[in-house]
Design an enzyme around this catalytic site. Structure first.
Site, PDB file in Angstrom:
ATOM      1  N   ASN A  77      17.441 -23.586  -3.574  1.00  0.00           N
ATOM      2  CA  ASN A  77      18.284 -23.972  -2.437  1.00  0.00           C
ATOM      3  C   ASN A  77      17.828 -23.366  -1.108  1.00  0.00           C
ATOM      4  OD1 ASN A  77      21.081 -24.521  -1.048  1.00  0.00           O
ATOM      5  ND2 ASN A  77      20.834 -22.290  -0.997  1.00  0.00           N
ATOM      6  N   TYR A 142      10.966 -30.351   9.446  1.00  0.00           N
ATOM      7  CA  TYR A 142      12.027 -30.211   8.438  1.00  0.00           C
ATOM      8  C   TYR A 142      12.072 -31.458   7.552  1.00  0.00           C
ATOM      9  CZ  TYR A 142      16.703 -29.480   6.465  1.00  0.00           C
ATOM     10  OH  TYR A 142      17.768 -29.325   5.603  1.00  0.00           O
ATOM     11  N   THR A 145       9.169 -31.497   5.159  1.00  0.00           N
ATOM     12  CA  THR A 145       9.313 -30.584   4.008  1.00  0.00           C
ATOM     13  C   THR A 145      10.299 -31.159   2.997  1.00  0.00           C
ATOM     14  OG1 THR A 145      11.117 -29.230   4.982  1.00  0.00           O
ATOM     15  CG2 THR A 145       8.846 -28.498   5.384  1.00  0.00           C
ATOM     16  N   LYS A 146      11.362 -31.780   3.502  1.00  0.00           N
ATOM     17  CA  LYS A 146      12.396 -32.270   2.585  1.00  0.00           C
ATOM     18  C   LYS A 146      11.943 -33.545   1.879  1.00  0.00           C
ATOM     19  CE  LYS A 146      15.292 -28.897   3.087  1.00  0.00           C
ATOM     20  NZ  LYS A 146      15.571 -27.995   1.967  1.00  0.00           N
TER      21      LYS A 146
HETATM   22  P1  NAP Z   1      22.154 -21.388   5.579  1.00  0.00           P
HETATM   23  O1  NAP Z   1      23.637 -21.381   5.706  1.00  0.00           O
HETATM   24  O2  NAP Z   1      21.298 -21.165   6.755  1.00  0.00           O
HETATM   25  O3  NAP Z   1      21.760 -20.355   4.397  1.00  0.00           O
HETATM   26  C1  NAP Z   1      20.420 -20.231   4.049  1.00  0.00           C
HETATM   27  C2  NAP Z   1      20.297 -19.344   2.838  1.00  0.00           C
HETATM   28  O4  NAP Z   1      18.906 -19.332   2.459  1.00  0.00           O
HETATM   29  C3  NAP Z   1      20.670 -17.903   3.119  1.00  0.00           C
HETATM   30  O5  NAP Z   1      21.186 -17.346   1.935  1.00  0.00           O
HETATM   31  C4  NAP Z   1      19.323 -17.255   3.474  1.00  0.00           C
HETATM   32  O6  NAP Z   1      19.260 -15.854   3.238  1.00  0.00           O
HETATM   33  C5  NAP Z   1      18.431 -17.985   2.496  1.00  0.00           C
HETATM   34  N1  NAP Z   1      17.022 -17.981   2.889  1.00  0.00           N
HETATM   35  C6  NAP Z   1      16.465 -18.468   4.020  1.00  0.00           C
HETATM   36  N2  NAP Z   1      15.145 -18.257   4.029  1.00  0.00           N
HETATM   37  C7  NAP Z   1      14.867 -17.630   2.867  1.00  0.00           C
HETATM   38  C8  NAP Z   1      13.684 -17.101   2.294  1.00  0.00           C
HETATM   39  N3  NAP Z   1      12.499 -17.216   2.909  1.00  0.00           N
HETATM   40  N4  NAP Z   1      13.760 -16.492   1.083  1.00  0.00           N
HETATM   41  C9  NAP Z   1      14.938 -16.356   0.448  1.00  0.00           C
HETATM   42  N5  NAP Z   1      16.093 -16.828   0.943  1.00  0.00           N
HETATM   43  C10 NAP Z   1      16.054 -17.452   2.131  1.00  0.00           C
HETATM   44  O7  NAP Z   1      21.655 -22.802   4.982  1.00  0.00           O
HETATM   45  P2  NAP Z   1      22.458 -23.956   4.212  1.00  0.00           P
HETATM   46  O8  NAP Z   1      22.969 -24.901   5.236  1.00  0.00           O
HETATM   47  O9  NAP Z   1      23.366 -23.384   3.202  1.00  0.00           O
HETATM   48  O10 NAP Z   1      21.208 -24.691   3.525  1.00  0.00           O
HETATM   49  C11 NAP Z   1      20.891 -24.497   2.158  1.00  0.00           C
HETATM   50  C12 NAP Z   1      19.911 -25.591   1.772  1.00  0.00           C
HETATM   51  O11 NAP Z   1      20.500 -26.876   2.002  1.00  0.00           O
HETATM   52  C13 NAP Z   1      18.620 -25.582   2.597  1.00  0.00           C
HETATM   53  O12 NAP Z   1      17.533 -25.905   1.778  1.00  0.00           O
HETATM   54  C14 NAP Z   1      18.849 -26.667   3.633  1.00  0.00           C
HETATM   55  O13 NAP Z   1      17.662 -27.217   4.106  1.00  0.00           O
HETATM   56  C15 NAP Z   1      19.640 -27.664   2.807  1.00  0.00           C
HETATM   57  N6  NAP Z   1      20.441 -28.596   3.609  1.00  0.00           N
HETATM   58  C16 NAP Z   1      21.408 -28.144   4.456  1.00  0.00           C
HETATM   59  C17 NAP Z   1      22.137 -29.070   5.204  1.00  0.00           C
HETATM   60  C18 NAP Z   1      23.215 -28.669   6.160  1.00  0.00           C
HETATM   61  O14 NAP Z   1      23.707 -29.541   6.928  1.00  0.00           O
HETATM   62  N7  NAP Z   1      23.676 -27.423   6.169  1.00  0.00           N
HETATM   63  C19 NAP Z   1      21.869 -30.441   5.079  1.00  0.00           C
HETATM   64  C20 NAP Z   1      20.874 -30.848   4.204  1.00  0.00           C
HETATM   65  C21 NAP Z   1      20.167 -29.920   3.465  1.00  0.00           C
HETATM   66  P3  NAP Z   1      19.751 -14.766   4.369  1.00  0.00           P
HETATM   67  O15 NAP Z   1      21.257 -14.799   4.325  1.00  0.00           O
HETATM   68  O16 NAP Z   1      19.178 -13.479   3.930  1.00  0.00           O
HETATM   69  O17 NAP Z   1      19.205 -15.250   5.680  1.00  0.00           O
END
Ligand code: NAP
Length: 232
Positions: A77, A142, A145-146
Site C-alpha cells: 500500500n 504518479y 507508476t500506478k
Molecule cells: P498517506 O495518507 O500519504 O499515507 C502514506 C503511507 O505510506 C504512510 O504510512 C507513509 O509512512 C507510508 N510511506 C510512504 N512512503 C513510504 C516508504 N518509502 N516506505 C514505507 N512507507 C512509506 O497515503 P494514502 O492516501 O493512505 O495512500 C496509500 C496508497 O493508496 C498509496 O499507494 C496511494 O498512491 C494510494 N492511493 C491513494 C489515493 C487517495 O486519494 N488518498 C487514491 C488512489 C490511490 P509515514 O507515515 O512514515 O510517512
C-alpha cells in the site's frame, strides 16, 4: 493465526487496513517510512507491530521480512504522489516516485515470496489508483507508476498462480487522507460532485476491498475500482 504485512500502515488507507485486519484477529505487521508518532499510535490502538522501513531500500525490506518471518498476506500500500507539470518535475523526484511506488512492490514481494513458495499459498494485494487506469493531468509520474502497478499485478498473477499465490489490486479514487491534504477544499467538493456516488472515499472503503481481495480464494489478477464510480 495468519500473518498480514501492510506497507504504509501508519496513516491513511494503510492505517484503516491495519485496524480492519487486526480487528479480525490477524497478526499484523506494518511498515512505515518516518512518522514514528503516527506508527506508535496505530500500534498502541491495534496491537499491530510497526517496523520503520523505507520500501524503496531493498536491504531494509529484506531485514524487515527476516524479522517478520512467515507471511500469509502482503498488502503493498505504501505510496507517494507528485503534483505538477512533468517538465517541471525534478529528475530526483521522478526517480523517487518510481522507487517507492513500483520498486517498493518488487522489494516487498521478493522478500515475502520464499514464505509463500514454501507453503504454495499466499495472497498479495497491490494498490494502484484510478489515475493508473485513465491518467491524470499534472500527475504524469504518479499515473505512470500506478499503471505499472496494474501491469505488474496481472503479470505476477499469471506467474505465481501455479504456485498457489494470488495477486490482486485495488484502484482507489479520491480518498480522504493526508495525500489529498494539498488539494484545496473547493476542488475536493468538485471531485465529490463529479463522483456518481456523490462523495469522496474514506480509507475504510478501500480497506474493505483489500480484505475481500486478500481472502477471495478463486480471484486473481483482478483490479477492483474503489472510486464511487468516478472512472467507470
Ligand atoms: P498517506 O495518507 O500519504 O499515507 C502514506 C503511507 O505510506 C504512510 O504510512 C507513509 O509512512 C507510508 N510511506 C510512504 N512512503 C513510504 C516508504 N518509502 N516506505 C514505507 N512507507 C512509506 O497515503 P494514502 O492516501 O493512505 O495512500 C496509500 C496508497 O493508496 C498509496 O499507494 C496511494 O498512491 C494510494 N492511493 C491513494 C489515493 C487517495 O486519494 N488518498 C487514491 C488512489 C490511490 P509515514 O507515515 O512514515 O510517512
Amino acid at each position: 493465526m495468519s500473518t498480514v504485512v501492510i506497507t504504509g500502515g501508519s496513516r491513511g488507507i494503510g492505517r484503516a487496513a491495519v485496524e480492519l485486519f487486526a480487528g479480525k484477529g490477524y497478526q499484523v505487521f506494518f511498515l512505515y517510512e518516518k512518522n514514528d508518532p503516527a506508527a506508535e499510535n496505530v500500534a498502541r490502538r491495534t496491537g499491530a507491530t510497526p517496523i520503520r522501513c523505507d520500501v524503496a531500500d531493498s536491504a531494509a525490506v529484506k531485514a524487515a521480512f527476516r524479522r517478520i518471518g512467515d507471511v500469509d498476506i502482503l498488502i503493498c500500500n505504501a505510496g507517494i504522489c507528485f503534483y505538477g507539470l512533468m517538465q517541471s518535475m525534478p529528475e530526483a523526484d521522478w526517480d523517487r516516485i518510481f522507487a517507492v511506488n513500483v520498486k517498493g512492490i518488487y522489494n516487498c514481494v521478493n522478500a515475502a515470496l520464499p514464505s509463500f513458495l514454501r507453503k504454495q499459498r499466499g495472497s498479495i494485494v497491490t494498490v494502484s489508483s484510478m489515475w493508473g487506469r485513465v491518467g491524470s493531468s499534472c500527475e504524469a509520474a504518479y499515473s505512470a507508476t500506478k499503471g505499472a502497478v496494474i501491469a505488474l499485478t496481472k503479470a505476477l498473477a499469471k506467474e505465481l498462480g501455479p504456485s498457489g499465490i494470488r495477486v490482486n489490486c485495488v484502484a482507489p479514487g479520491v480518498i480522504l487522507t493526508d495525500m489529498c491534504a494539498q488539494v484545496d477544499p473547493e476542488t475536493m467538493e468538485e471531485l465529490a460532485r463529479e463522483t456518481p456516488l456523490g462523495r469522496n472515499g474514506r480509507p475504510e472503503d478501500v480497506a474493505k476491498a483489500m480484505e475481500y481481495l486478500a481472502e477471495a480464494e478463486f480471484v486473481t489478477g483482478h483490479v477492483l475500482n474503489v472510486d464511487g464510480g468516478f472512472a467507470i
